[in-house]
Design an enzyme around this catalytic site. Structure first.
Site, PDB file in Angstrom:
ATOM      1  CB  ALA A 125      -0.928  -0.012   1.210  1.00 41.64           C
ATOM      2  CG  PHE A 160      -4.646  -1.853   5.133  1.00 41.56           C
ATOM      3  CD1 PHE A 160      -5.452  -1.019   4.376  1.00 41.56           C
ATOM      4  CD2 PHE A 160      -4.856  -3.217   5.057  1.00 41.56           C
ATOM      5  CE1 PHE A 160      -6.428  -1.528   3.560  1.00 41.56           C
ATOM      6  CE2 PHE A 160      -5.838  -3.747   4.239  1.00 41.56           C
ATOM      7  CZ  PHE A 160      -6.620  -2.899   3.482  1.00 41.56           C
ATOM      8  NE  ARG A 161      -0.915  -4.106   9.198  1.00 42.80           N
ATOM      9  CZ  ARG A 161      -1.560  -4.592   8.154  1.00 42.80           C
ATOM     10  NH1 ARG A 161      -1.453  -3.986   6.970  1.00 42.80           N
ATOM     11  NH2 ARG A 161      -2.313  -5.655   8.257  1.00 42.80           N
ATOM     12  CG  HIS A 169      -3.834  -9.213  -1.047  1.00 44.92           C
ATOM     13  ND1 HIS A 169      -3.119  -8.406  -0.201  1.00 44.92           N
ATOM     14  CD2 HIS A 169      -3.486 -10.480  -0.717  1.00 44.92           C
ATOM     15  CE1 HIS A 169      -2.367  -9.149   0.606  1.00 44.92           C
ATOM     16  NE2 HIS A 169      -2.563 -10.414   0.308  1.00 44.92           N
ATOM     17  CB  SER A 195       3.764  -2.967   7.192  1.00 44.63           C
ATOM     18  OG  SER A 195       2.653  -3.757   6.842  1.00 44.63           O
TER      19      SER A 195
HETATM   20  P1  NAD Z   1       0.572  -1.547   4.995  1.00 40.09           P
HETATM   21  O1  NAD Z   1      -0.389  -0.423   5.135  1.00 40.09           O
HETATM   22  O2  NAD Z   1       0.619  -2.588   6.033  1.00 40.09           O
HETATM   23  O3  NAD Z   1       2.060  -0.947   4.900  1.00 40.09           O
HETATM   24  C1  NAD Z   1       2.412   0.108   4.084  1.00 40.09           C
HETATM   25  C2  NAD Z   1       3.834   0.542   4.446  1.00 40.09           C
HETATM   26  O4  NAD Z   1       4.233   1.536   3.521  1.00 40.09           O
HETATM   27  C3  NAD Z   1       3.946   1.143   5.839  1.00 40.09           C
HETATM   28  O5  NAD Z   1       4.997   0.502   6.528  1.00 40.09           O
HETATM   29  C4  NAD Z   1       4.283   2.636   5.580  1.00 40.09           C
HETATM   30  O6  NAD Z   1       5.204   3.156   6.501  1.00 40.09           O
HETATM   31  C5  NAD Z   1       4.886   2.598   4.204  1.00 40.09           C
HETATM   32  N1  NAD Z   1       4.664   3.788   3.389  1.00 40.09           N
HETATM   33  C6  NAD Z   1       3.518   4.488   3.233  1.00 40.09           C
HETATM   34  N2  NAD Z   1       3.679   5.461   2.311  1.00 40.09           N
HETATM   35  C7  NAD Z   1       4.976   5.394   1.903  1.00 40.09           C
HETATM   36  C8  NAD Z   1       5.749   6.130   0.976  1.00 40.09           C
HETATM   37  N3  NAD Z   1       5.236   7.137   0.257  1.00 40.09           N
HETATM   38  N4  NAD Z   1       7.053   5.789   0.797  1.00 40.09           N
HETATM   39  C9  NAD Z   1       7.591   4.763   1.518  1.00 40.09           C
HETATM   40  N5  NAD Z   1       6.903   4.027   2.393  1.00 40.09           N
HETATM   41  C10 NAD Z   1       5.608   4.335   2.584  1.00 40.09           C
HETATM   42  O7  NAD Z   1       0.299  -2.141   3.585  1.00 40.09           O
HETATM   43  P2  NAD Z   1       0.668  -3.549   2.952  1.00 40.09           P
HETATM   44  O8  NAD Z   1       2.016  -3.971   3.403  1.00 40.09           O
HETATM   45  O9  NAD Z   1       0.411  -3.425   1.520  1.00 40.09           O
HETATM   46  O10 NAD Z   1      -0.328  -4.620   3.545  1.00 40.09           O
HETATM   47  C11 NAD Z   1      -1.655  -4.439   3.898  1.00 40.09           C
HETATM   48  C12 NAD Z   1      -2.744  -4.818   2.929  1.00 40.09           C
HETATM   49  O11 NAD Z   1      -3.319  -3.626   2.509  1.00 40.09           O
HETATM   50  C13 NAD Z   1      -2.456  -5.502   1.661  1.00 40.09           C
HETATM   51  O12 NAD Z   1      -3.101  -6.706   1.745  1.00 40.09           O
HETATM   52  C14 NAD Z   1      -3.153  -4.695   0.546  1.00 40.09           C
HETATM   53  O13 NAD Z   1      -3.972  -5.574  -0.178  1.00 40.09           O
HETATM   54  C15 NAD Z   1      -4.019  -3.765   1.268  1.00 40.09           C
HETATM   55  N6  NAD Z   1      -4.211  -2.375   0.825  1.00 40.09           N
HETATM   56  C16 NAD Z   1      -4.121  -2.027  -0.482  1.00 40.09           C
HETATM   57  C17 NAD Z   1      -4.247  -0.695  -0.863  1.00 40.09           C
HETATM   58  C18 NAD Z   1      -4.137  -0.337  -2.300  1.00 40.09           C
HETATM   59  O14 NAD Z   1      -4.537  -1.126  -3.154  1.00 40.09           O
HETATM   60  N7  NAD Z   1      -3.592   0.823  -2.625  1.00 40.09           N
HETATM   61  C19 NAD Z   1      -4.441   0.300   0.104  1.00 40.09           C
HETATM   62  C20 NAD Z   1      -4.546  -0.109   1.455  1.00 40.09           C
HETATM   63  C21 NAD Z   1      -4.401  -1.449   1.786  1.00 40.09           C
END
Ligand code: NAD
Ligand code: ZN
Length: 245
Positions: free
Chosen positions: A22, A33-34, A119, A194
């Site tokens: 994400a 998400f986090r 996903h 993450s």
């Molecule tokens: P996550 O939210 O757990 O982690 C995202 C990580 O990215 C965090 O550690 C954060 O610090 C970092 N981050 C955020 N913006 C950043 C940037 N500009 N540059 C560098 N780092 C940055 O997300 P995840 O690991 O993808 O896992 C969670 C689930 O969320 C996945 O299953 C996914 O399917 C889903 N999800 C998808 C979307 C999307 O499609 N865009 C959005 C939200 C969640």
């Protein structure tokens, strides 16, 4: 410095894989998400079993999908997506394994067959029975105007956005292709994850165990940093655009 190290690793690589979470899409205005204010701080996920069992849950899910609560459709790729697309076009990156459901890698011009979605995808829907694809803009008017919950135009069964929900099994084809790509690369680059959602988060470690170099680019530390050959804590878009011309 360290960005230059990533550039050197990419230069030396014969076959790289990019793995995104994400975090690569936050610069497009899609919350992760986090981080604080992330999706799950605003709404609870709807479990797959509940979606199938309950018309009320389906109504809630479609309401979220059509009123943009989740916020992962209708956005545009950012500098990070564009830099990854250039690496694919240059033949450096053989595949992009993504946890995202926002379709932004495809929108950045990467051919469908090079994007592996673990996903699923929120930008269209499929029939849970016959698999037929349904476009959201075809389903929306009947739901918004008459409250009709989408049903398959071919078989009448339940239609759901093409995402993998909690409680739903991982998609076999994409999981197999992700494993194959992971085992075939010499460089595995994590961008904005993450690394806590398994089984997706198992791929970086698999690559590393198989002898590939592992790079993690993320705003904040991850549990897998100790296994990485290079960790870059920064913003993906500015960082990648500076090293991928
Ligand atoms: P996550 O939210 O757990 O982690 C995202 C990580 O990215 C965090 O550690 C954060 O610090 C970092 N981050 C955020 N913006 C950043 C940037 N500009 N540059 C560098 N780092 C940055 O997300 P995840 O690991 O993808 O896992 C969670 C689930 O969320 C996945 O299953 C996914 O399917 C889903 N999800 C998808 C979307 C999307 O499609 N865009 C959005 C939200 C969640
Ligand atoms: Zn059907």
């Amino acid at each position: 410095m360290s960005a230059a190290k990533l550039a050197a690793l990419i230069e030396a690589s014969e076959r790289a894989v990019v793995f995104t979470g994400a975090g690569i899409s936050t610069e497009s205005g899609i919350p992760d998400f986090r981080s604080p204010g992330g999706v799950w701080s605003k709404m609870k996920p709807i479990m797959f079993q509940d979606f199938v069992a309950s018309a009320d849950k389906r109504r809630e899910a479609w309401t979220r999908a059509f009123n943009g609560t989740a916020g992962w459709t209708g956005r545009s790729p950012n500098a990070g997506h564009d830099a990854v697309a250039r690496l694919v076009a240059a033949g450096k990156v053989s595949a992009v394994i993504t946890q995202n459901v926002d379709n932004l890698h495809q929108d950045s011009g990467i051919p469908d067959e090079r994007v592996i979605e673990l996903h699923g995808n929120a930008s269209y829907a499929t029939c849970l029975d016959c698999g037929l694809r349904h476009e959201l803009h075809h389903l929306k008017p009947a739901f918004v105007e008459r409250g009709e919950i989408p049903a398959c135009r071919a078989c009448g069964s339940i239609v759901k956005t093409a995402t993998i929900s909690f409680g739903q099994s991982m998609p076999e084809g994409p999981m197999a292709r992700a494993e194959e790509e992971t085992l075939s690369c010499d460089l595995f680059i994590v961008l904005g994850s993450s690394l806590v959602v398994y089984p997706a988060a198992g791929f970086p470690l698999l690559a590393k165990r198989n002898g590939a170099r592992l790079v993690i680019v993320n705003r904040e530390p991850t549990e897998q940093d100790p296994y990485a050959d290079l960790v870059l804590n920064g913003e993906i878009g500015p960082l990648l655009s500076s090293i991928v011309p």
